[in-house]
Scaffold this active site. Sequence first.
Site, PDB file in Angstrom:
ATOM      1  N   ARG A  36       0.834  -1.213   0.000  1.00  0.00           N
ATOM      2  CA  ARG A  36       0.000   0.000   0.000  1.00  0.00           C
ATOM      3  C   ARG A  36       0.866   1.260   0.000  1.00  0.00           C
ATOM      4  O   ARG A  36       0.487   2.272  -0.587  1.00  0.00           O
ATOM      5  CB  ARG A  36      -0.907   0.017   1.225  1.00  0.00           C
ATOM      6  CG  ARG A  36      -2.021  -0.989   1.095  1.00  0.00           C
ATOM      7  CD  ARG A  36      -2.867  -1.035   2.336  1.00  0.00           C
ATOM      8  NE  ARG A  36      -4.023  -1.869   2.102  1.00  0.00           N
ATOM      9  CZ  ARG A  36      -4.865  -2.261   3.046  1.00  0.00           C
ATOM     10  NH1 ARG A  36      -4.664  -1.878   4.297  1.00  0.00           N
ATOM     11  NH2 ARG A  36      -5.886  -3.012   2.752  1.00  0.00           N
ATOM     12  N   GLY A 355      -9.576  -8.572  -2.508  1.00  0.00           N
ATOM     13  CA  GLY A 355      -9.841  -9.644  -1.541  1.00  0.00           C
ATOM     14  C   GLY A 355      -9.320 -11.007  -1.943  1.00  0.00           C
ATOM     15  O   GLY A 355      -8.180 -11.160  -2.373  1.00  0.00           O
TER      16      GLY A 355
END
Length: 398
Positions: A36, A355
Amino acid sequence: MSTPLIDLQFENEKVLMRVDFNVPLNAAFEITDDSRMRAAVPSIQHILNTGGSVIIMSHLGRPKNGPNDEFSLRHIVQHLSDLLHVPVDFASDCIGEEAIGKAGELKSGSVLVLENLRFYPEETAGDIEFASKLAALGTFYVNDAFGTAHRAHASTSVIAQFFPGKKSFGMLMAAEIINAEKVMKSPQRPLTAIVGGAKVSDKILIVENLLNVADNIIIGGGMAYTFFKAQGGHIGSSLCEMDRLETCLEIMQKAKEKEVKIYLPADSIMADAFKADANTQNVPSNEIAENWMGLDIGNAAVLEFREVLLNSKTILWNGPMGVFEMPAFENGTKLVAQAVADATAAGAFSLIGGGDSAAAVYKFGFDQQVTYISTGGGALLEYFEGKVLPGIAAINQA
Ligand code: AMP
């Protein structure tokens, strides 16, 4: 969409940038996955390289009762400095005197990280006064936190109103939006959506919304068995949501009316226990024996799904085809990933929706063979449910 960040120059701008640095930390507060952070680097570097400075805002974890060192963003400062190759300063409170002082003195080419926004409950409450205090620290607002775009929080949405004409999406967020729109707004046809995972109830809004745009919807994973049960099939002890039987029938009916083809797995790998070493058998999905459960799609289903995917020009995938975490039940997910990769090689656009499907694509080594893997999770799901995401709307408003 607002002017892309890459086309903007930031001379003398102090850019308040909302990022998603909610990275996993181990017990020694070391970052165990910095993807991230790395994703935000191109936007930060572009701002620095064109004469601006950057004030980083983020949340980390879910602090409940105000400041708590366990959730302090000071743990990530050195690593950010290493990634950017510039010194990075830190303000131990995201608002107040220290932040005002450090932001005020920030020189062009420099970076300041503010302490965890969620040490203030005003952040998630979307408090406008809190947002205005954050806004006062900068002259330009950038949102690159797609993972929280579905939240109307102070730093993700409310704050944008203080920057009329001086706000933009970060590069990561812009890429997420452009790729999601390629599926929902201007898909090359046929468009096939693959929806899997455990529960019908989690995916119902997506499937309903996809009925408006998709040509084909492939349904796999645990959620398929509620559809078989609704149609009178025998599903043994497979996952089933009894309160969703009617919903499944309604979806099948609506699909017929809208001429959307729904593909359920013709066969399944049934197991006599939810265990990696259970006994297994490949059987029709509506003939699962009592006390056995369907834990993966079967061989015929794989072939049929593959055929549909190879004839598709746009593919959206959300949710695994089976319990892919166990090798005995990974085959369906793996071979569907292979089919998506092959379709992509033949020219299709493929978007992997965060996910578990993203985890599966990485696990089976197809991550370089699909067009785009979203980082989005909940935000992407809400986008595909047809909802307006507050983080996107706030930038798009004048
Ligand atoms: P979701 O978070 O709803 O996308 O669901 C992902 C989870 O569904 C994964 O952990 C899978 O192991 C699980 N799953 C997929 N297929 C099945 C199945 N047939 N039975 C039980 N769990 C499943």
